[in-house]
Design a protein around this motif. Structure first.
Motif, PDB file in Angstrom:
ATOM      1  N   CYS A  49       0.424  -0.922  -0.023  1.00 54.79           N
ATOM      2  CA  CYS A  49      -0.195   0.088  -0.012  1.00 54.79           C
ATOM      3  C   CYS A  49       0.647   1.163   0.361  1.00 54.79           C
ATOM      4  O   CYS A  49       0.678   1.841  -0.803  1.00 54.79           O
ATOM      5  N   ALA A  50       1.914   1.409   0.490  1.00 56.40           N
ATOM      6  CA  ALA A  50       2.394   2.088   0.631  1.00 56.40           C
ATOM      7  C   ALA A  50       3.471   2.514  -0.255  1.00 56.40           C
ATOM      8  O   ALA A  50       3.844   3.836  -0.844  1.00 56.40           O
ATOM      9  N   ASN A  51       3.987   1.350  -1.368  1.00 58.15           N
ATOM     10  CA  ASN A  51       4.837   1.811  -2.518  1.00 58.15           C
ATOM     11  C   ASN A  51       3.678   2.067  -3.437  1.00 58.15           C
ATOM     12  O   ASN A  51       4.033   3.529  -4.151  1.00 58.15           O
ATOM     13  N   ASN A  52       2.580   1.810  -3.681  1.00 60.43           N
ATOM     14  CA  ASN A  52       1.485   1.962  -4.793  1.00 60.43           C
ATOM     15  C   ASN A  52       1.308   3.514  -4.266  1.00 60.43           C
ATOM     16  O   ASN A  52       0.983   4.194  -5.330  1.00 60.43           O
ATOM     17  N   ASN A 109      11.583  15.816   0.501  1.00 59.53           N
ATOM     18  CA  ASN A 109      10.547  15.184   0.047  1.00 59.53           C
ATOM     19  C   ASN A 109      10.564  14.335   0.356  1.00 59.53           C
ATOM     20  O   ASN A 109       9.120  13.045   0.772  1.00 59.53           O
ATOM     21  N   CYS A 110      11.290  12.843   0.858  1.00 62.30           N
ATOM     22  CA  CYS A 110      11.383  11.589   0.481  1.00 62.30           C
ATOM     23  C   CYS A 110      10.700  11.291   2.209  1.00 62.30           C
ATOM     24  O   CYS A 110       9.629  10.834   2.483  1.00 62.30           O
ATOM     25  N   CYS A 111      10.849  12.264   3.598  1.00 59.42           N
ATOM     26  CA  CYS A 111      10.985  12.507   4.952  1.00 59.42           C
ATOM     27  C   CYS A 111       9.025  12.602   4.170  1.00 59.42           C
ATOM     28  O   CYS A 111       8.217  12.255   5.572  1.00 59.42           O
ATOM     29  N   GLN A 158       6.501   9.754   4.525  1.00 62.53           N
ATOM     30  CA  GLN A 158       6.038   9.647   5.500  1.00 62.53           C
ATOM     31  C   GLN A 158       4.649   9.679   5.821  1.00 62.53           C
ATOM     32  O   GLN A 158       3.715   9.033   6.604  1.00 62.53           O
ATOM     33  N   LEU A 159       4.550  10.922   5.836  1.00 61.36           N
ATOM     34  CA  LEU A 159       3.066  11.286   6.306  1.00 61.36           C
ATOM     35  C   LEU A 159       1.915  11.099   5.633  1.00 61.36           C
ATOM     36  O   LEU A 159       1.146  10.632   6.239  1.00 61.36           O
ATOM     37  N   SER A 160       1.577  10.569   4.369  1.00 62.24           N
ATOM     38  CA  SER A 160       0.721   9.366   3.503  1.00 62.24           C
ATOM     39  C   SER A 160       0.786   7.927   3.677  1.00 62.24           C
ATOM     40  O   SER A 160       0.350   7.032   2.938  1.00 62.24           O
ATOM     41  N   THR A 161       1.881   7.556   4.640  1.00 62.03           N
ATOM     42  CA  THR A 161       1.837   6.195   4.291  1.00 62.03           C
ATOM     43  C   THR A 161       2.448   5.163   5.741  1.00 62.03           C
ATOM     44  O   THR A 161       1.144   5.172   5.934  1.00 62.03           O
ATOM     45  N   PHE A 162       3.446   5.580   6.130  1.00 62.40           N
ATOM     46  CA  PHE A 162       3.580   4.482   7.326  1.00 62.40           C
ATOM     47  C   PHE A 162       2.852   5.466   8.969  1.00 62.40           C
ATOM     48  O   PHE A 162       2.298   5.282   9.621  1.00 62.40           O
ATOM     49  N   SER A 163       2.880   6.445   8.368  1.00 61.39           N
ATOM     50  CA  SER A 163       2.087   8.054   9.861  1.00 61.39           C
ATOM     51  C   SER A 163       1.219   7.644   9.775  1.00 61.39           C
ATOM     52  O   SER A 163       0.473   7.563  10.901  1.00 61.39           O
ATOM     53  N   VAL A 164       0.595   7.285   8.380  1.00 61.69           N
ATOM     54  CA  VAL A 164      -1.288   7.121   8.782  1.00 61.69           C
ATOM     55  C   VAL A 164      -1.380   5.487   9.304  1.00 61.69           C
ATOM     56  O   VAL A 164      -2.628   5.241  10.007  1.00 61.69           O
TER      57      VAL A 164
END
Length: 573
Positions: A62-65, A344-346, A349-355
């Motif tokens: 999911c994170a990669n997609n 922007n790589c950091c 993370q707002l849209s992936t692992f942090s969620v």
């Protein structure tokens, strides 16, 4: 009435100074940005949970997609910028792109509404099957049509707004600076609505309603944009900036090789004349000087000056001084552009692992249950508060203190954003350590479905620092590229701001894959693999991002200290 040289109105007639451009025209752009970013971010911020819950993908997939989707959307901003500079006006590129995004959202809305177009629901008796076949094709066609539309909009809309001002006057340049600050402010307004109202609708009423709201929003943005048509001034497209860049690079390389080879042949086969000025090489230099008159190319990146000659190898490789100087500017900003990718790589993370982290925590505020994807409300609100303060208080004070028009330079602003991104990764690592400790002490480490007895507000801390970093970096980049780039390459250069976002998202996917490959073995689980995020070693991943961000900041300082702004004479070193 005098005309704006090089600009036309929506009917392709010369734009008039008293009728076109200015803050009124830019105001339509700001309103459009609220609606456009609402349509995009309403889905992007929550997409990771949609793919996990309804498309049955693993957390890492999911994170990669999501990062690939968002990365593609921002990378396609380069296409939007290229088309705006070379073939169409920013006015037309926006309209075409908005229609494409509208079509993509219609496809996603239809799929979300029809159960037969999604994978079968799963329970204890029915194992979950990841979306595949035609259903997966429909999902990704819809997503990447949205990405194509978003890319065209991001590559044209900021430049369209920035070009409404008279940059030949100090007041015009100040208004332009205000526009870019409020562009980020309006971007945040759209995000605020997206991550609160629309995300709540998606989580409580169904994703079909979330996609419907996004579809309506982008449609209304088209109507608002068209309403401002009579006020816009639109830059007339010139030759392709990529063609110019390629032509100068090829011409300088071929001319360099030709002169070098001829010089060697002269030395080996003919005696050196007593008067050195009679050699062909020096004669060629005199021809160059004669051909350029009183204008001379700068000494910065002087290897490109070899592209200038009145005897080109081929007529298609005939380069002017202006073309060479334009390419020099683009090459000068590329190292600084590269240094913003890691921040922007950091941000990815707002849209992936942090969620996903927030989804395992207690998301209640009193009697209200907050959707995890609404976490960006914290940096968004902070940006909305900070942007006006920055523009109306900090910048005027800085102008008085530094006695300069900019007050705080673009590169100083970007650098401060990079520092905040480092701090955010340290905070993220500490918060994840605390979350894992609570999971262990509560005895529910192995069950990610049970909420942990810890508030999701802890995650808000890293959002706050990353949101602040985004404000300083993105607004600084937009104005830096716009003001430094040649007018013929402005859209392409400004779109580099969003290309940096794209590469940051792609880099995030690459780092996740590399980390899993390096840390995984027959005896050890990879840091970021499996279906239970409680088993992940996210704190190690965040510390790794902190180290990479620190090294990147040192790299940025190397280039920023040496950079000379246009008009300072620094290119004549």
């Amino acid at each position: 009435m005098s005309t704006w040289e090089g600009y036309v109105d929506w009917r392709n007639k010369p734009a008039l100074r008293d009728r076109h451009g200015g803050m009124l025209a830019a105001s339509f752009v700001l309103a459009v940005e609220i609606l456009e970013n609402l349509a995009y971010l309403a889905n992007a911020s929550n997409l990771v949970l949609y793919l996990k819950k309804y498309m049955h993908m693993s957390p890492s997939k999911c994170a990669n997609n999501v990062t690939n989707f968002m990365g593609t959307a921002f990378l396609l901003a380069l296409l939007g910028g290229f088309l705006s500079d070379a073939f169409f006006t920013t006015y037309h590129v926006y309209l075409i792109s908005a229609v494409i995004e509208f079509l993509g959202l219609i496809i996603l809305t239809i799929q979300a509404r029809e159960p037969s177009l999604k994978p079968q629901l799963c329970d204890q008796d029915t194992p979950c099957q990841e979306v595949s076949g035609g259903k997966a094709a429909m999902l990704f066609v819809g997503l990447y049509l949205v990405a194509l539309g978003v890319g065209g909009i991001k590559g044209s809309l900021p430049t369209h707004g920035g070009e409404q001002f008279d940059e030949t006057t100090p007041s015009g340049r100040k208004e332009r600076s205000t526009f870019f600050n409020y562009f980020v402010f309006c971007l945040s307004c759209g995000a605020l609505i997206a991550v609160t109202f629309v995300v709540w609708i998606e989580d409580n009423k169904g994703w079909q309603w979330g996609f419907t709201i996004s579809t309506i929003s982008i449609f209304v943005s088209i109507l608002v944009f068209l309403a401002g048509s009579t006020t816009y001034k639109n830059k007339i497209p010139s030759e392709s900036p990529l063609t110019t860049i390629l032509k100068v690079l090829v011409a300088s390389l071929l001319n360099s090789c030709m002169y070098k080879n001829f010089s060697k042949t002269t030395v080996n086969m003919v005696s050196i004349p007593s008067n050195p000025h009679s050699s062909r090489v020096e004669s060629e230099e005199e021809d160059i000087k004669a051909s350029i008159g009183t204008e001379t190319p700068t000494k910065h990146l002087k290897f490109l000056n070899k592209a200038i000659t009145n005897k080109p190898i081929h007529s298609s490789l005939n380069c002017t001084i202006q073309q060479v100087e334009d390419v020099k500017v683009i090459l000068k900003v590329l190292p600084l552009f590269a240094c913003t990718i890691i921040v922007n790589c950091c941000l990815a993370q707002l849209s992936t692992f942090s969620v996903e982290q927030a989804a395992t925590m207690n998301t209640k505020l009193g009697s209200l249950k907050v959707p995890p994807a609404s976490l960006p409300i914290f940096p968004v609100v902070f940006i909305m508060i900070l942007a006006p303060i920055y523009d109306h208080l900090i910048i005027p004070y800085a102008r008085k203190t530094t006695k300069s028009e900019m007050g705080i330079t673009h590169l100083q602003r970007i650098g401060f954003g990079l520092v905040l991104s480092i701090v955010s990764m340290v905070v993220a690592a500490l918060v994840e350590t605390k979350r894992k400790t609570v999971a262990i002490n509560s005895g529910i480490l192995d069950d990610a479905t049970k909420p942990l007895p810890i508030s999701f507000l802890w995650i808000a801390l890293q959002y706050l620092f990353l949101g602040s970093a985004d404000l300083f970096t993105l607004a600084g980049l937009l104005e830096f590229f716009f003001s430094e780039a040649p007018i013929r390459m402005r859209s392409l250069a400004t779109s580099l701001s969003f290309a940096s976002l794209a590469m940051g998202y792609y880099l995030s996917s690459v780092i996740v894959s590399v980390v899993n490959n390096v840390t995984g073995s027959s005896t050890h689980r990879s840091w970021l693999s499996g279906t239970n995020i409680n088993h992940y070693h996210l704190e190690r991943f965040y510390y790794l991002m902190c180290v990479l961000s620190g090294l990147n900041f040192l790299h940025y300082m190397y280039w920023a200290i040496r950079y000379k702004y246009r008009g300072t004479g620094g290119t004549n070193e």
